[in-house]
Design an enzyme around this catalytic site. Sequence first.
Site, mmCIF file in Angstrom:
data_model
loop_
_atom_site.group_PDB
_atom_site.id
_atom_site.type_symbol
_atom_site.label_atom_id
_atom_site.label_comp_id
_atom_site.label_asym_id
_atom_site.label_seq_id
_atom_site.Cartn_x
_atom_site.Cartn_y
_atom_site.Cartn_z
ATOM 1 N N HIS A 325 0.735 -1.147 -0.091
ATOM 2 C CA HIS A 325 -0.027 -0.088 0.079
ATOM 3 C C HIS A 325 0.869 1.398 0.038
ATOM 4 O O HIS A 325 1.619 1.489 1.075
ATOM 5 C CB HIS A 325 -0.883 -0.048 1.271
ATOM 6 C CG HIS A 325 -2.090 -0.941 1.142
ATOM 7 N ND1 HIS A 325 -2.497 -1.651 2.286
ATOM 8 C CD2 HIS A 325 -2.653 -1.599 0.284
ATOM 9 C CE1 HIS A 325 -3.656 -2.453 2.077
ATOM 10 N NE2 HIS A 325 -3.408 -2.522 0.784
ATOM 11 N N GLU A 328 1.155 3.916 2.928
ATOM 12 C CA GLU A 328 1.536 3.552 4.124
ATOM 13 C C GLU A 328 3.009 3.822 4.524
ATOM 14 O O GLU A 328 3.948 2.814 4.475
ATOM 15 C CB GLU A 328 0.929 2.213 4.598
ATOM 16 C CG GLU A 328 -0.304 2.404 4.564
ATOM 17 C CD GLU A 328 -0.940 1.113 4.483
ATOM 18 O OE1 GLU A 328 -0.336 -0.187 4.588
ATOM 19 O OE2 GLU A 328 -2.558 0.825 4.330
ATOM 20 N N HIS A 421 2.815 -2.424 7.307
ATOM 21 C CA HIS A 421 1.689 -1.643 6.815
ATOM 22 C C HIS A 421 1.679 -0.564 7.640
ATOM 23 O O HIS A 421 2.286 -0.455 8.689
ATOM 24 C CB HIS A 421 0.372 -2.473 6.809
ATOM 25 C CG HIS A 421 0.033 -3.404 5.784
ATOM 26 N ND1 HIS A 421 -0.668 -3.250 4.590
ATOM 27 C CD2 HIS A 421 0.688 -4.698 5.302
ATOM 28 C CE1 HIS A 421 -0.668 -4.221 3.672
ATOM 29 N NE2 HIS A 421 0.371 -4.999 4.300
ATOM 30 N N GLU A 493 1.091 -3.697 11.545
ATOM 31 C CA GLU A 493 0.592 -2.537 11.556
ATOM 32 C C GLU A 493 0.807 -1.443 12.364
ATOM 33 O O GLU A 493 0.970 -1.519 13.721
ATOM 34 C CB GLU A 493 -0.879 -2.610 11.752
ATOM 35 C CG GLU A 493 -1.862 -3.647 10.756
ATOM 36 C CD GLU A 493 -2.156 -2.820 9.512
ATOM 37 O OE1 GLU A 493 -1.834 -1.832 9.424
ATOM 38 O OE2 GLU A 493 -2.832 -3.678 8.738
#
Length: 584
Positions: A325, A328, A421, A493
């Site tokens: 992504h 990010e 991420h 994350e």
Amino acid sequence: EPRGLFALPSARGPPPAPRWPVECEVIKEAMEHIEWVPPEPEPFCQPMGPERTPAPLSEELGTVVYHLHTGSRERAAPLGAPSASPDPYHPPSGLPPAVPRGSCFTRARVGGASGPLSSPAAPLEGPQDTTLLFESRFESGNLQKAVKVGPYDYVLTLRPDLYTAKHTQWFYFRVQNTRREPLYRFTITNLAKPKSLYGEGMRPLLYSQQDAQSRGVGWRRVGTDIHYYQGDGGGEEPAAFHLSWTTRFPHDGDTCFFAHSYPYTYSDLQRYLQALAGDPARSRYCEVRALCRSLAGNTIYLLTITSPAGVAAAKRVVVLSARVHPGESGGSWAMRGFLDFVLSAHPDARLLRQLFVFKVVPMLNPDGVVVGNSRCSLAGRDPNRAYGTALRSSFPGVWHLRAMVERVLAEREVVLYCDFHGHSRKNNVFMYGCDGDRAGLRLHQRVFPLMLSKNAPDKFSFPSCKFKVQKSKAGTGRVVMWRMGVSNSYTLEAAFGGSTLGGRNSHFTVEDLKALGYHLCDTLLDFCDPDPAKFQQCLVEVDVLLRQRLGREPGSGGSWSDISPSELESSTSGSDSSVSDGPL
């Protein structure tokens, strides 16, 4: 394709220039920023709630001062011309996306669109004109439109991911012609997500070129009166969400940048790999090859890190990846921290290289990073839902990564897969894993995250971790790798905001993000320690935690196979469990 066709970083000469879709205009200036860590923690601001910001000024005063039409040669409206939107605070949902709907990627070239550049910014009328000059036609930049609705009040529209009409979150743009005294207000009016850390005290980032050159100060958190709220809409499509903040610039006549997160571009990665290639010590342990090329022809790099010492055939493999992504960017800083440590002379780094073979893809979606997308590749889709696809030509990065892991699994064990991420709605750092189907392994997937929480107690939240495998996440890297046989398969994350743990209530810095890479290394040594004491201790602790949350007495016995994944998932959720599983 023959490896000789790929341009790899070398110690000599500049790194290969990024390739852009031919619809994209690109200015010649390269944007580079210094690294800097604030001497004091940058606290979250007091959340202002979802209420509306002050009413907009009269529409007659709204003037388009920047409007980027990708692939066109239209000029911005002159100062004094009314905005195309009847209400600049609530532009109609039919605003033209950066690339017309229904279009798709066709070809790319170095430098993007050929021919002379257009002039999306309105010219200044003279030295007394205080209008800000906006620019976003550089690597990872994203701003489509700016409307001046007051002397120091601007309404902004972000560009959706190329070849889509959605995914608006990442922003990164330049402003010039600043004034030091006035209080400016900026309002972004087309954000996609109903919830954001901006609503919980997160502040945007500002970079002052004068401060960087004169004082060595880099990116810092700024902004007061920050609001995140839903707009009025008025069309058939759902109303977008707005982010509004006020700030003062540090200098007159400065060149400044705003960003959603610390930028880390494809060129930043290439400069890092070039420095690596020119370092005789580190390059001994790191082979840089091309995994494949992206749709635009940018090289997707594969790093193999290990040491000649140790029995090569007995070494287990660790697979790490980042930036599937593109918006990010914190994932790249965590990856930087990992690479800095594992290639260092630290005794633990030497031990890691002796024990493991690391297969690292530091930037899976370079095209999305180059053009400033939030989520998608140039296929116009989320590549982290495409790991199970057979479409090699549409998603080359994830296809080749999966194929590489399949080849490795045929020869040796992959002890860990982790994809880095960023998260926009929950603070702290946490992991998504995969709940094992076999009862004996159902707790094992929770051991690595628990160990990581002990090694990074001021950043990592074990209660925020989730392990349920949802149908909607079947195409993600962690689920596909798990189904291929990688038992410990995770998404890491890192919040765009910061940490609320260990007495902290402040934003992450670049050093915080890089430290995650070191903590991952430290945890890997604990996890794979030949002495099983640490592993067994954490396994017992996980068992006790789950039994407590399920209302069972510790040591009461009973099999975990009796508990459904949903029940087990709800028992591990902390106070932020309302956020659904999956990279956000």
